[in-house]
Design a protein around this motif. Structure first.
Motif, short mmCIF file in Angstrom:
data_model
loop_
_atom_site.label_atom_id
_atom_site.label_comp_id
_atom_site.label_asym_id
_atom_site.label_seq_id
_atom_site.Cartn_x
_atom_site.Cartn_y
_atom_site.Cartn_z
N PHE A 60 0.83 -1.26 -0.09
CA PHE A 60 0.07 -0.16 -0.03
C PHE A 60 1.01 1.25 0.02
CE2 PHE A 60 -1.55 3.32 2.99
CZ PHE A 60 -2.41 3.88 2.24
N LEU A 61 1.93 1.26 0.82
CA LEU A 61 2.99 2.19 0.92
C LEU A 61 3.63 2.31 -0.44
CD1 LEU A 61 4.14 2.14 4.49
CD2 LEU A 61 2.62 3.93 3.42
N LYS A 62 4.31 1.55 -0.84
CA LYS A 62 5.32 1.54 -1.95
C LYS A 62 4.54 1.74 -3.15
CE LYS A 62 9.08 -1.35 -0.08
NZ LYS A 62 9.74 -2.67 -0.42
N LYS A 63 3.34 1.32 -3.67
CA LYS A 63 2.79 1.62 -4.76
C LYS A 63 1.54 2.52 -4.73
CE LYS A 63 3.79 -3.26 -6.64
NZ LYS A 63 3.36 -4.08 -7.57
N ASP A 64 1.57 3.13 -3.71
CA ASP A 64 0.61 4.35 -3.43
C ASP A 64 -0.67 3.82 -3.77
OD1 ASP A 64 -0.33 7.03 -2.74
OD2 ASP A 64 -0.15 7.74 -4.53
N LEU A 65 -1.36 2.55 -3.31
CA LEU A 65 -2.33 2.09 -3.47
C LEU A 65 -3.69 2.85 -2.59
CD1 LEU A 65 -1.56 -1.86 -3.19
CD2 LEU A 65 -1.71 -0.27 -5.36
N THR A 66 -4.75 2.59 -3.16
CA THR A 66 -6.08 2.77 -2.66
C THR A 66 -6.16 2.63 -1.05
OG1 THR A 66 -8.52 3.06 -2.61
CG2 THR A 66 -7.31 0.94 -3.00
N GLY A 67 -6.91 3.66 -0.38
CA GLY A 67 -7.00 3.53 1.06
C GLY A 67 -8.01 2.22 1.56
N LYS A 68 -8.58 1.69 0.34
CA LYS A 68 -9.26 0.50 0.75
C LYS A 68 -8.55 -0.71 1.23
CE LYS A 68 -13.74 1.64 -0.09
NZ LYS A 68 -14.56 1.74 0.81
N ILE A 69 -7.21 -0.74 0.94
CA ILE A 69 -6.33 -1.61 1.28
C ILE A 69 -5.90 -1.89 2.78
CG2 ILE A 69 -3.82 -2.51 1.36
CD1 ILE A 69 -5.29 -2.98 -1.33
N PRO A 70 -5.77 -0.58 3.39
CA PRO A 70 -5.67 -0.59 5.03
C PRO A 70 -6.95 -1.11 5.51
CG PRO A 70 -5.29 1.53 4.37
CD PRO A 70 -5.28 0.73 3.15
N GLU A 71 -8.11 -0.54 5.08
CA GLU A 71 -9.41 -0.73 5.71
C GLU A 71 -9.90 -1.97 5.40
OE1 GLU A 71 -14.08 0.74 5.01
OE2 GLU A 71 -12.40 1.85 3.81
N ASN A 72 -9.47 -2.74 4.38
CA ASN A 72 -9.97 -3.98 4.19
C ASN A 72 -9.17 -5.12 4.93
OD1 ASN A 72 -12.21 -3.31 2.67
ND2 ASN A 72 -10.99 -3.56 0.67
N ILE A 73 -7.70 -4.79 4.84
CA ILE A 73 -6.80 -5.66 5.30
C ILE A 73 -7.09 -5.71 6.95
CG2 ILE A 73 -4.36 -5.86 6.27
CD1 ILE A 73 -4.79 -7.12 3.40
N SER A 74 -7.41 -4.47 7.59
CA SER A 74 -7.60 -4.34 9.03
C SER A 74 -8.75 -5.20 9.49
CB SER A 74 -7.76 -2.85 9.57
OG SER A 74 -6.59 -2.05 9.33
N GLY A 75 -9.87 -5.05 8.52
CA GLY A 75 -11.27 -5.80 8.96
C GLY A 75 -10.90 -7.21 8.84
N ILE A 76 -10.22 -7.83 7.69
CA ILE A 76 -9.91 -9.12 7.77
C ILE A 76 -8.94 -9.69 9.01
CG2 ILE A 76 -8.47 -10.99 6.41
CD1 ILE A 76 -9.20 -9.33 3.86
N TRP A 77 -8.04 -8.83 9.20
CA TRP A 77 -7.17 -9.12 10.54
C TRP A 77 -8.04 -9.04 11.81
CZ3 TRP A 77 -2.96 -10.76 12.01
CH2 TRP A 77 -2.57 -10.66 13.44
N ILE A 78 -9.05 -8.28 12.20
CA ILE A 78 -10.08 -8.04 13.10
C ILE A 78 -10.79 -9.73 13.20
CG2 ILE A 78 -12.07 -7.07 14.02
CD1 ILE A 78 -10.93 -4.38 13.08
N LEU A 79 -11.32 -9.85 12.05
CA LEU A 79 -12.20 -11.43 11.88
C LEU A 79 -11.25 -12.52 12.34
CD1 LEU A 79 -14.53 -10.72 8.57
CD2 LEU A 79 -15.11 -10.77 11.21
N ILE A 80 -9.97 -12.49 11.81
CA ILE A 80 -9.38 -13.73 11.89
C ILE A 80 -8.55 -13.86 13.34
CG2 ILE A 80 -7.11 -14.86 11.00
CD1 ILE A 80 -8.73 -15.00 8.48
N SER A 81 -8.54 -12.71 13.67
CA SER A 81 -7.66 -12.41 15.06
C SER A 81 -9.08 -12.91 16.23
CB SER A 81 -7.11 -11.18 15.60
OG SER A 81 -8.20 -10.32 15.36
N SER A 82 -10.04 -12.48 16.17
CA SER A 82 -11.22 -12.86 16.76
C SER A 82 -11.59 -14.26 16.79
CB SER A 82 -12.31 -11.96 16.44
OG SER A 82 -12.14 -10.66 16.81
N MET A 83 -11.74 -14.93 15.49
CA MET A 83 -12.02 -16.23 15.45
C MET A 83 -10.88 -17.29 15.74
SD MET A 83 -13.58 -15.94 11.26
CE MET A 83 -13.86 -17.76 11.23
N ASN A 84 -9.81 -16.67 15.95
CA ASN A 84 -8.63 -17.50 16.30
C ASN A 84 -8.62 -17.57 17.86
OD1 ASN A 84 -6.47 -19.11 14.69
ND2 ASN A 84 -7.10 -17.34 13.48
N MET A 85 -9.43 -16.91 18.53
CA MET A 85 -9.50 -17.05 19.96
C MET A 85 -10.23 -18.27 20.34
SD MET A 85 -7.73 -14.78 21.65
CE MET A 85 -8.38 -13.94 23.17
N GLY A 86 -10.40 -19.39 19.61
CA GLY A 86 -10.94 -20.93 19.94
C GLY A 86 -12.27 -20.99 18.74
#
Length: 360
Positions: free
Chosen positions: A319-345
């Motif tokens: 996202f930084l190197k290629k100056d990509l859309t802000g949807k990248i940090p938004e979507n990646i953060s959303g996916i991370w939140i889901l996976i981290s929550s689901m991995n609590m068991g």
């Protein structure tokens, strides 16, 4: 049918259409239902696993003669009592919807000035109508709480009180709005109270089940799992911050006039760096949470979360190197939140439960 009845019917239909427009733009039901379901189930399964690993086994080990009769091989199974779990899901879903409604009241003037394209500002739905809908959801929540345990209302009340304080900007609006980070940190505290509602709801559901099976109250053992619950509280709090920073980290040409973002405040590199640090901290929190459970759950969670962490950081760097859309940090953060929550068991429990069914 007279004209007044026809006009009244048309008005009701139009109001429903307008409400649908509002939901589609400001609170998409599909996406939010999925998020809340994962959020609720993750808390429920995690608390259930803690009860099993830290309490039930120790209780039953002192009552050896009763184990085969009451539990046998069912000891690691968590009772999914849908007629109580579904009301808990609806209660939590409505809390998040209420947060959206209170935001409309809180941000009305600012949105009118800088975001006139939003549905309330362009007259699709009024604040008065949203207020009435919000009151209706509170009434529904109180009714549903009685299905689980009427004492749950006391913990819901904590959420509503904090929500009210958030709407009033804690009565220090000018001071807070000038400090975006403190603003975010103070508002995300509500995630702790929402998590508390889930965990207390889980406790009441499991207690009712165990009382039927064991004639044994679990309330006196709650202190034994407090330490085990700390990683979940911390994870949900930090996930709120991850969501906040992720959706407010943008490319330069995506910034809006009058809208404060972390990419403006810190710069894109620093915002991305802080997000990656938060991912790493949450990675440790999940592993700490899993360390309270079973070895198989810990190993599976470590593998899944390590892969997710590497992929997340890779895309943030991209996202930084290629100056990509802000949807990248938004979507990646959303996916991370889901996976981290689901991995609590939740993921592990589902996987091992399916495997046990295939073996039987």
């Amino acid at each position: 049918m007279n004209r007044s009845n026809i006009n009244s019917k048309k008005s009701i239909i139009q109001n429903i259409k307008n409400f649908k427009i509002y939901l589609n733009e400001r609170f998409p039901l599909g996406k939010n239902s999925f998020f809340v379901l994962i959020f609720t189930l993750s808390g429920y399964i995690y608390a259930g696993l803690l009860y099993n690993s830290k309490i039930i086994k120790s209780i039953l080990s002192k009552e050896v003669n009763r184990v085969p009769l009451l539990w046998g091989k069912e000891i690691d199974k968590i009772p999914i009592i849908w007629y109580k779990l579904f009301p808990l899901f609806i209660i939590i879903f409505m809390i998040f919807f209420q947060l959206r409604i209170t935001d409309e009241f809180k941000d009305y003037e600012e949105d009118l000035k800088y975001r006139p394209y939003r549905p309330v500002q362009r007259g699709i739905i009024s604040l008065k109508a949203l207020g009435k809908i919000g009151i209706a959801t509170i009434i529904i929540q109180i009714i549903l709480a009685h299905v689980i345990n009427s004492k749950l209302i006391y913990f819901m009340l904590l959420v509503w009180i904090y929500m009210f304080l958030m709407t009033k900007e804690f009565f220090i609006k000018n001071w807070l709005t000038e400090r975006i980070l403190i603003y975010a940190l103070s508002h995300v505290v509500i995630m702790i109270f929402i998590t508390l509602v889930i965990l207390k709801g889980t406790g009441y559901i499991l207690e009712s089940h165990f009382l039927e099976s064991l004639y044994l109250s679990l309330e006196r053992y709650e202190k034994n799992i407090f330490i085990g619950l700390i990683p979940l509280f911390a994870l949900n709090y930090l996930n709120g911050i991850v969501l906040e920073i992720g959706r407010k980290t943008r490319r330069a040409n995506e910034e809006e006039y009058g809208v404060q973002t972390y990419s403006k405040l810190w710069g894109r590199k620093k915002a991305v760096f802080i997000l990656c640090i938060l991912y790493a901290i949450e990675y440790i929190l999940v592993l700490l949470g899993l360390s309270n459970m079973y070895k198989e759950f810990f190993m599976t969670g470590t593998l899944i979360l390590t892969i997710t962490l590497v992929i997340s950081i890779y895309f943030m760097i991209k996202f930084l190197k290629k100056d990509l859309t802000g949807k990248i940090p938004e979507n990646i953060s959303g996916i991370w939140i889901l996976i981290s929550s689901m991995n609590m068991g939740l993921i592990q429990y589902a996987v091992f439960y399916i495997l046990s069914l295939l073996k039987s």
